[in-house]
Design an enzyme around this catalytic site. Structure first.
Site, PDB file in Angstrom:
ATOM      1  N   LYS A  80       0.798  -1.227   0.000  1.00 36.47           N
ATOM      2  CA  LYS A  80       0.000   0.000   0.000  1.00 36.47           C
ATOM      3  C   LYS A  80       0.831   1.277   0.000  1.00 36.47           C
ATOM      4  O   LYS A  80       0.476   2.252  -0.665  1.00 36.47           O
ATOM      5  CB  LYS A  80      -0.943   0.016   1.204  1.00 36.47           C
ATOM      6  CG  LYS A  80      -2.072  -0.987   1.144  1.00 36.47           C
ATOM      7  CD  LYS A  80      -2.993  -0.816   2.340  1.00 36.47           C
ATOM      8  CE  LYS A  80      -4.119  -1.830   2.332  1.00 36.47           C
ATOM      9  NZ  LYS A  80      -5.041  -1.636   3.462  1.00 36.47           N
ATOM     10  N   ASP A 116      -9.641   2.822   1.850  1.00 40.08           N
ATOM     11  CA  ASP A 116      -9.644   2.471   3.274  1.00 40.08           C
ATOM     12  C   ASP A 116     -10.109   3.665   4.101  1.00 40.08           C
ATOM     13  O   ASP A 116     -10.793   3.509   5.114  1.00 40.08           O
ATOM     14  CB  ASP A 116      -8.242   2.060   3.734  1.00 40.08           C
ATOM     15  CG  ASP A 116      -7.837   0.678   3.244  1.00 40.08           C
ATOM     16  OD1 ASP A 116      -8.739  -0.136   2.985  1.00 40.08           O
ATOM     17  OD2 ASP A 116      -6.626   0.425   3.128  1.00 40.08           O
TER      18      ASP A 116
END
Length: 308
Positions: A80, A116
């Site tokens: 990420k 997210d």
């Protein structure tokens, strides 16, 4: 907006992603909208690569995905934060925390987003309406912790403490967030600081989020001393395997309001689906499907909607 007859090819890049529930979650929702949508896991552990070759591997995967006609890639641990350097454009919220979990491959460009952040924001809004954000502690300063912390500050958290086994990482994240949210008091600390923060005193912590791996089926346990939990504290966990973690079980028994990790998982998946297709998904239907899959994993039978 999605074009009639358009098809989508999507991949999930990360370590140990083959059992992920995200691909079937996307594919069933796409079926409900009449979309041709194929979503496949790309497990970094299955690739023949040196352990220190992650950046080069991500670059090769992005290039190959574009050449093969992929519409997008979702990225999870450990890519990420490392994937950001491989992109042409990054959304403001993703840039602020240095973490991307959705890469759109459009007209030869790689565009990064972080669902997210929005996923936890919607989870908090729907699963813990009216949660007191006066003073919140987040455990974990990795990509997930950064997203959770950003979402909490965007939602109005007045004081936020990020704790991590790597104190330097927590302090670096806190400094970055403090610069973006100057009206909030944001600090980073070592993991053992959570005990001091949760002890009775002034100011009193109002919320706790576990954004670490502790509690996963592969990392069982609880990230804090359960005796520190009290009824006026709300507790959230981003872990969803199991959906009822040791932390949430202890929090329920202590009388706390709780938020399971499934809500964030569904929220980020729904937001990624919308970015990829331009179609607004049915979030409640996706949560129903998610809970069915989790229940099936746990019991080996078909699940029913939570609370019904």
């Amino acid at each position: 907006m999605s074009m009639v007859g358009e098809s989508y090819l999507v991949g999930l890049v990360g370590e140990g992603v083959r059992p992920s529930l995200t691909p079937p979650l996307h594919e069933r929702e796409a079926d409900r909208h009449g979309l041709r949508y194929l979503y496949r896991p790309i497990d970094l552990l299955a690739l023949d690569r040196p352990e220190d070759d992650l950046d080069a591997t991500l670059g090769r995967l992005l290039a190959s995905a574009a050449d093969l006609g992929f519409s997008a890639l979702n990225v999870t641990h450990p890519g990420k934060q490392r994937v950001v350097a491989q992109l042409d454009e990054v959304s403001p919220s993703a840039a602020a925390i240095g973490s991307v979990n959705t890469v759109l491959l459009v007209a030869g460009r790689r565009i990064g987003h972080n669902t997210d952040v929005t996923g936890f924001a919607s989870a908090l809004r729907d699963g813990l309406p009216g949660a007191d954000l006066t003073d919140v502690v987040v455990i974990g300063a990795g990509g997930a912790g950064a997203a959770v912390a950003c979402a909490l500050l965007e939602a109005g958290a007045a004081r936020l403490t990020v704790v991590d086994l790597d104190r330097g990482r927590a302090e670096t994240l806190a400094a970055s967030l403090a610069a973006r949210f100057p009206r909030a008091a944001v600090t980073g600390a070592a993991a053992d600081a959570v005990t001091e923060r949760l002890k009775d005193g002034t100011p009193t912590v109002t919320g706790l989020v576990n954004a670490s791996f502790v509690g996963m089926h592969t990392h069982p346990g609880i990230p804090i001393d359960s005796s520190l939990l009290r009824p006026e504290l709300w507790v959230a966990d981003i872990v969803y395997r199991p959906i009822e973690t040791a932390l949430l079980d202890a929090a329920r028994r202590a009388g706390c309001r709780v938020l399971d990790g499934g809500r964030m998982a569904v929220g980020q998946a729904a937001d990624a689906f919308r970015l990829i297709t331009g179609v607004e998904p049915d979030r409640e239907r996706m949560r129903d499907h998610f809970l069915e899959m989790v229940h099936r994993e746990t019991t080996g039978s078909e699940g029913t909607r939570e609370g019904r």
